[in-house]
Design a protein around this motif. Sequence first.
Motif, PDB file in Angstrom:
ATOM      1  N   PHE A   1       2.135  13.006  32.787  1.00 28.24           N
ATOM      2  CA  PHE A   1       2.623  14.202  32.110  1.00 28.24           C
ATOM      3  C   PHE A   1       2.454  14.080  30.596  1.00 28.24           C
ATOM      4  CE2 PHE A   1       6.180  16.397  30.007  1.00 28.24           C
ATOM      5  CZ  PHE A   1       5.921  17.707  30.397  1.00 28.24           C
ATOM      6  N   ILE A   2       2.833  12.924  30.056  1.00 26.80           N
ATOM      7  CA  ILE A   2       2.676  12.702  28.617  1.00 26.80           C
ATOM      8  C   ILE A   2       1.196  12.749  28.231  1.00 26.80           C
ATOM      9  CG2 ILE A   2       3.001  11.022  26.752  1.00 26.80           C
ATOM     10  CD1 ILE A   2       5.509  10.077  28.192  1.00 26.80           C
ATOM     11  N   ALA A   3       0.339  12.148  29.064  1.00 27.10           N
ATOM     12  CA  ALA A   3      -1.099  12.127  28.770  1.00 27.10           C
ATOM     13  C   ALA A   3      -1.686  13.539  28.783  1.00 27.10           C
ATOM     14  CB  ALA A   3      -1.825  11.249  29.778  1.00 27.10           C
ATOM     15  N   ILE A   4      -1.282  14.367  29.741  1.00 30.80           N
ATOM     16  CA  ILE A   4      -1.807  15.727  29.822  1.00 30.80           C
ATOM     17  C   ILE A   4      -1.403  16.536  28.597  1.00 30.80           C
ATOM     18  CG2 ILE A   4      -1.623  17.906  31.095  1.00 30.80           C
ATOM     19  CD1 ILE A   4      -1.437  16.273  33.660  1.00 30.80           C
ATOM     20  N   ILE A   5      -0.131  16.452  28.224  1.00 31.69           N
ATOM     21  CA  ILE A   5       0.346  17.212  27.063  1.00 31.69           C
ATOM     22  C   ILE A   5      -0.368  16.743  25.790  1.00 31.69           C
ATOM     23  CG2 ILE A   5       2.345  17.759  25.630  1.00 31.69           C
ATOM     24  CD1 ILE A   5       2.362  19.105  28.361  1.00 31.69           C
ATOM     25  N   GLY A   6      -0.403  15.432  25.579  1.00 28.19           N
ATOM     26  CA  GLY A   6      -1.024  14.903  24.358  1.00 28.19           C
ATOM     27  C   GLY A   6      -2.507  15.195  24.291  1.00 28.19           C
ATOM     28  N   ALA A   7      -3.224  14.990  25.409  1.00 26.39           N
ATOM     29  CA  ALA A   7      -4.669  15.209  25.411  1.00 26.39           C
ATOM     30  C   ALA A   7      -5.007  16.681  25.241  1.00 26.39           C
ATOM     31  CB  ALA A   7      -5.264  14.683  26.711  1.00 26.39           C
ATOM     32  N   THR A   8      -4.219  17.562  25.838  1.00 23.32           N
ATOM     33  CA  THR A   8      -4.483  18.991  25.706  1.00 23.32           C
ATOM     34  C   THR A   8      -4.299  19.450  24.266  1.00 23.32           C
ATOM     35  OG1 THR A   8      -3.771  19.370  27.996  1.00 23.32           O
ATOM     36  CG2 THR A   8      -3.834  21.272  26.521  1.00 23.32           C
ATOM     37  N   LEU A   9      -3.209  19.041  23.647  1.00 23.16           N
ATOM     38  CA  LEU A   9      -2.957  19.450  22.258  1.00 23.16           C
ATOM     39  C   LEU A   9      -4.037  18.917  21.318  1.00 23.16           C
ATOM     40  CD1 LEU A   9       0.925  18.929  22.050  1.00 23.16           C
ATOM     41  CD2 LEU A   9      -0.330  21.083  22.269  1.00 23.16           C
ATOM     42  N   LEU A  10      -4.379  17.641  21.468  1.00 23.98           N
ATOM     43  CA  LEU A  10      -5.380  17.051  20.583  1.00 23.98           C
ATOM     44  C   LEU A  10      -6.772  17.621  20.857  1.00 23.98           C
ATOM     45  CD1 LEU A  10      -4.281  13.300  20.531  1.00 23.98           C
ATOM     46  CD2 LEU A  10      -3.925  15.031  18.768  1.00 23.98           C
ATOM     47  N   GLY A  11      -7.115  17.792  22.128  1.00 25.58           N
ATOM     48  CA  GLY A  11      -8.441  18.300  22.466  1.00 25.58           C
ATOM     49  C   GLY A  11      -8.655  19.727  22.008  1.00 25.58           C
ATOM     50  N   VAL A  12      -7.655  20.571  22.213  1.00 25.03           N
ATOM     51  CA  VAL A  12      -7.779  21.959  21.780  1.00 25.03           C
ATOM     52  C   VAL A  12      -7.838  22.042  20.256  1.00 25.03           C
ATOM     53  CG1 VAL A  12      -6.586  24.182  21.716  1.00 25.03           C
ATOM     54  CG2 VAL A  12      -6.684  22.874  23.851  1.00 25.03           C
ATOM     55  N   ALA A  13      -6.995  21.282  19.575  1.00 22.33           N
ATOM     56  CA  ALA A  13      -7.012  21.294  18.106  1.00 22.33           C
ATOM     57  C   ALA A  13      -8.354  20.816  17.567  1.00 22.33           C
ATOM     58  CB  ALA A  13      -5.883  20.421  17.569  1.00 22.33           C
ATOM     59  N   ALA A  14      -8.910  19.761  18.175  1.00 20.35           N
ATOM     60  CA  ALA A  14     -10.204  19.260  17.723  1.00 20.35           C
ATOM     61  C   ALA A  14     -11.309  20.290  17.924  1.00 20.35           C
ATOM     62  CB  ALA A  14     -10.548  17.968  18.458  1.00 20.35           C
ATOM     63  N   ALA A  15     -11.246  21.049  19.034  1.00 21.29           N
ATOM     64  CA  ALA A  15     -12.275  22.061  19.291  1.00 21.29           C
ATOM     65  C   ALA A  15     -12.145  23.246  18.346  1.00 21.29           C
ATOM     66  CB  ALA A  15     -12.171  22.529  20.746  1.00 21.29           C
ATOM     67  N   LEU A  16     -10.922  23.667  18.088  1.00 24.19           N
ATOM     68  CA  LEU A  16     -10.721  24.824  17.208  1.00 24.19           C
ATOM     69  C   LEU A  16     -11.100  24.504  15.761  1.00 24.19           C
ATOM     70  CD1 LEU A  16      -7.364  26.261  18.595  1.00 24.19           C
ATOM     71  CD2 LEU A  16      -9.689  27.015  19.075  1.00 24.19           C
ATOM     72  N   TYR A  17     -10.928  23.236  15.355  1.00 25.68           N
ATOM     73  CA  TYR A  17     -11.299  22.807  14.003  1.00 25.68           C
ATOM     74  C   TYR A  17     -12.531  21.905  14.058  1.00 25.68           C
ATOM     75  CZ  TYR A  17      -6.724  24.582  12.629  1.00 25.68           C
ATOM     76  OH  TYR A  17      -5.635  25.388  12.390  1.00 25.68           O
ATOM     77  N   ARG A  18     -13.502  22.323  14.840  1.00 21.93           N
ATOM     78  CA  ARG A  18     -14.691  21.513  15.078  1.00 21.93           C
ATOM     79  C   ARG A  18     -15.394  21.140  13.771  1.00 21.93           C
ATOM     80  NH1 ARG A  18     -19.397  24.334  18.494  1.00 21.93           N
ATOM     81  NH2 ARG A  18     -17.817  25.929  18.118  1.00 21.93           N
ATOM     82  N   ASP A  19     -15.713  19.830  13.664  1.00 22.12           N
ATOM     83  CA  ASP A  19     -16.467  19.264  12.543  1.00 22.12           C
ATOM     84  C   ASP A  19     -15.728  19.373  11.203  1.00 22.12           C
ATOM     85  OD1 ASP A  19     -18.535  18.618  14.269  1.00 22.12           O
ATOM     86  OD2 ASP A  19     -19.545  20.531  13.968  1.00 22.12           O
ATOM     87  N   ARG A  20     -14.442  19.675  11.252  1.00 22.82           N
ATOM     88  CA  ARG A  20     -13.626  19.649  10.050  1.00 22.82           C
ATOM     89  C   ARG A  20     -12.688  18.457  10.084  1.00 22.82           C
ATOM     90  NH1 ARG A  20     -11.561  25.797   9.588  1.00 22.82           N
ATOM     91  NH2 ARG A  20     -12.074  25.874  11.831  1.00 22.82           N
ATOM     92  N   TRP A  21     -11.894  18.297   9.036  1.00 27.20           N
ATOM     93  CA  TRP A  21     -11.122  17.059   8.936  1.00 27.20           C
ATOM     94  C   TRP A  21     -10.128  16.845  10.090  1.00 27.20           C
ATOM     95  CZ3 TRP A  21      -5.889  16.810   8.698  1.00 27.20           C
ATOM     96  CH2 TRP A  21      -5.186  17.954   8.308  1.00 27.20           C
ATOM     97  N   PRO A  22      -9.488  17.903  10.670  1.00 28.56           N
ATOM     98  CA  PRO A  22      -8.632  17.606  11.831  1.00 28.56           C
ATOM     99  C   PRO A  22      -9.421  17.020  13.000  1.00 28.56           C
ATOM    100  CG  PRO A  22      -8.104  19.760  10.917  1.00 28.56           C
ATOM    101  CD  PRO A  22      -9.381  19.320  10.266  1.00 28.56           C
TER     102      PRO A  22
END
Length: 318
Positions: free
Chosen positions: A110-131
Amino acid sequence: MSNTLRLIGRRLIQLPLMILGITFLVFFVMSFSQVDPAITALGEGASIEDRERYREEHGLNEPLFVRYVIFLAGLVRLDFGTYTARQLPVGDAVASAFPVTLQLTFLGLFIAIIGATLLGVAAALYRDRWPDQVIRVLSVGSLSMPSFWLAVLLIQLFTLQLGLLPASGPLPPFTEDPAGWLARMTLPAISLAVPVIGQLSRVVRTAMVEELDRDYVRTAIGAGVPRPVVIARNVFRNALITPVTVLGLRVGYLIGGAVVIEIIFALPGMGTLILQGITNNEPNLVQGVTLTVALAFVVINIIVDLLYVLINPRIRSV
């Protein structure tokens, strides 16, 4: 629908074959143990006649294949044998410890799903930027961090220095003391989840980027649909199909990792039980724990595989 049923039937046919292979592998490996089950059951002071009588009664003098058939017959009756000189049932010990391992595994999941989803979505939305760059560094760092080493660091920080969370002690039942159960399981679950977050977040990012580059996203936004609505209703849902397969493989990793983490945090799960079996030369106990964990790994992965087939329209149309 017929293609889906064929795929489900194929997985269900594979299941008993895989279970049979696991039982043979575990039994065959444990047959090389130098520990005499008669001595383990009767004690060091047992006479030679008593030992021989025990071997004869339990079929230990039979050929390997005959003993394997006897072993399978016992498994059908959920009989894993006994351990210690008091002849305690292995099945009772496994039934008591396995729920603790499952609780730890799924809390870590459960912790892995929540953490990976938040980080993965944030990384995609801010693709190739500092986040995205920061999240990439964090993902690589968590992937290279062994769970047992992270567990030691967490104990040093949150238990010894801050005194916020316990690293040992009794595990209260969740139904009686949810707060105490969560406090006791938090550090072990985080230790399990962090490496999975590192891998799964990269998979989520890649899937999100692929969906964001599709024509339907540009068409919907161009038609006036707000970008957050398109992402929430379409992109995110479609992008989750791919991480499900990786998630199924990581469930098996979490079960195996939980065995090690339980020993570090003194949790009364399968890890502590197998350590007891190895320390006290109890081959039946080691065999029962190993077999249960291996079967759980196979069954959970097949269930996740079937869920992936059911939710993925591209596979159903093959």
